[in-house]
Design an enzyme around this catalytic site. Structure first.
Site, PDB file in Angstrom:
ATOM      1  CG  ASP A  45      37.929  34.995  28.666  1.00 50.55           C
ATOM      2  OD1 ASP A  45      37.780  34.885  27.367  1.00 50.55           O
ATOM      3  OD2 ASP A  45      39.074  35.340  28.588  1.00 50.55           O
ATOM      4  CG  HIS A  50      27.690  29.183  32.677  1.00 49.78           C
ATOM      5  ND1 HIS A  50      27.294  28.480  33.859  1.00 49.78           N
ATOM      6  CD2 HIS A  50      26.444  29.523  32.124  1.00 49.78           C
ATOM      7  CE1 HIS A  50      25.867  28.164  33.771  1.00 49.78           C
ATOM      8  NE2 HIS A  50      25.354  28.776  32.818  1.00 49.78           N
ATOM      9  CD  GLU A 127      41.273  30.859  38.416  1.00 46.74           C
ATOM     10  OE1 GLU A 127      42.036  31.371  37.796  1.00 46.74           O
ATOM     11  OE2 GLU A 127      40.219  31.097  38.414  1.00 46.74           O
ATOM     12  NE  ARG A 152      48.609  31.977  60.976  1.00 43.93           N
ATOM     13  CZ  ARG A 152      48.490  32.103  62.117  1.00 43.93           C
ATOM     14  NH1 ARG A 152      49.207  31.147  63.112  1.00 43.93           N
ATOM     15  NH2 ARG A 152      47.374  32.607  62.719  1.00 43.93           N
ATOM     16  CG  ASP A 154      45.353  36.614  52.619  1.00 47.31           C
ATOM     17  OD1 ASP A 154      45.432  36.449  53.968  1.00 47.31           O
ATOM     18  OD2 ASP A 154      45.078  37.667  52.017  1.00 47.31           O
ATOM     19  CG  ASN A 168      49.081  31.937  38.069  1.00 44.74           C
ATOM     20  OD1 ASN A 168      50.002  31.382  38.965  1.00 44.74           O
ATOM     21  ND2 ASN A 168      49.863  32.244  36.730  1.00 44.74           N
ATOM     22  CE  LYS A 169      50.096  39.495  33.213  1.00 43.46           C
ATOM     23  NZ  LYS A 169      49.881  40.798  34.001  1.00 43.46           N
TER      24      LYS A 169
END
Length: 267
Positions: A45, A50, A127, A152, A154, A168-169
Site C-alpha cells: 500500500d 508513492h 491521511e 492540546r 500529541d 486513524n484506526k
C-alpha cells in the site's frame, strides 16, 4: 493502452515489474511515463501511495491497479502470481463471460497550509497528521469557521474514508466506507483540563464542511501528507476539506471493501 509501472524496488517487485513489461509488450501495450492511462503499483500500500503522489497532477485522467508482493492490501487487488491473469483481463473482452472492468472512485482530502512564509496546497489519499516536534501541540480547531475546541496533545489526524483503516484506526477512529464523501478528525493523545477541552471522540465531516486548525503558540510542527513529511516552524493554520477530485481504481474483478476489512483485520 498506455501504462506505467512503479515498483517498491526490492528484488521480487523488480522481477514482477519486468514480467509485467514483457507480457504488456506482447499484448501491444505502450509504456508511457508522462501520460499513462493506467498506473500499476507493485509492492504494498505504501508503493501505491508513492504512485499516487508521483502522478498527483494527473489524478483525474489515471486509473490505478495494485499488485501486492506480500498479502492483499487495501489498494492491491492482485497477488504476485496473478500477473498473467491481470494482463489478459486488461487486453479486452474475449468472451461474453469475461466481466467488464469497473472504475471505483475514492474521496481525497484537500489541505491548504498557511504559513508566515507563504501558502501551500496538498492532496492526500490516506491521511494528514499534525504533530509536535519538541512537545505537545497547542491548536484551536474550528469547524465551518466557528471555534469548536482548543486542543492540546500529541497531534491531530485527518483521514479519508480509505485512510480510515490505517493510522486513524489505530487511534480509535471509525472505519468509513469509501463511497461516503467525508473526512474524519481523530485526536492523538489529547490532554483535557479546565483550559483545554476536546470532544474526546472522532468527528466525521461531510464533503460540504471544512475544518481549520490554528497554531496557538510558537512551536515546531511536523505535517505529514500520507508518507511525506513537512517540518514547519511558522504555521498559521491548516484548512482541511473533501477534495473536488477523486482517485480512481480500476477493478477487473469484484473485491468489496468490507471483504478487504475482514481479510485485513479478522483473517
Amino acid at each position: 493502452m498506455r501504462y506505467y509501472v512503479l515498483d517498491r524496488g526490492d528484488q521480487l517487485s523488480v522481477e514482477l515489474s519486468e514480467q509485467f513489461h514483457k507480457l504488456a509488450a506482447e499484448n501491444g501495450f505502450k509504456m508511457d511515463a508522462e501520460s499513462p492511462e493506467i498506473v500499476i503499483s507493485i509492492g504494498g500500500d505504501g508503493t501505491m501511495l508513492h504512485a499516487f503522489h508521483t502522478f498527483i497532477d494527473r489524478i483525474p485522467s489515471i486509473a490505478f491497479v495494485g499488485i501486492h508482493t506480500g498479502h492483499l492490501g487495501f489498494y492491491a487487488d492482485w497477488k504476485a502470481n496473478e500477473i498473467p491473469e491481470l494482463i489478459q483481463l486488461m487486453v479486452g473482452h474475449k468472451t461474453p463471460e469475461q466481466p467488464r472492468p469497473r472504475i471505483v472512485n475514492y474521496p481525497l482530502i484537500d489541505i491548504q497550509v498557511q504559513k508566515k512564509s507563504g501558502t501551500s496546497s496538498y492532496i492526500c489519499v490516506n491521511e494528514f497528521t499534525l504533530k509536535g516536534v519538541d512537545g505537545t501541540v497547542v491548536a484551536q480547531v474550528d469547524i465551518n469557521d466557528q471555534q469548536f475546541e482548543m486542543f492540546r496533545g500529541d497531534g491531530i489526524c485527518i483521514s479519508t474514508p480509505a485512510g480510515s483503516t490505517a493510522y486513524n484506526k489505530s487511534l480509535g477512529g471509525a472505519i468509513i466506507h469509501p463511497s461516503i464523501e467525508a473526512l474524519q478528525i481523530t485526536e492523538i493523545a489529547s490532554i483535557n483540563n479546565r483550559v483545554f477541552r476536546t470532544a474526546g471522540s472522532p468527528l466525521v465531516l461531510p464533503k460540504h464542511h471544512h475544518c481549520d486548525i490554528y497554531s496557538r503558540k510558537d512551536q515546531r510542527l511536523l505535517l505529514t501528507i500520507d508518507h511525506i513529511n513537512h517540518p514547519v516552524d511558522d504555521l498559521i493554520s491548516v484548512r482541511c476539506q473533501v477534495a473536488k477530485q477523486k482517485v480512481s481504481f480500476i477493478r477487473y474483478r469484484p473485491f468489496p471493501f468490507w471483504n478487504r476489512v475482514r481479510n485485513a483485520f479478522l483473517g
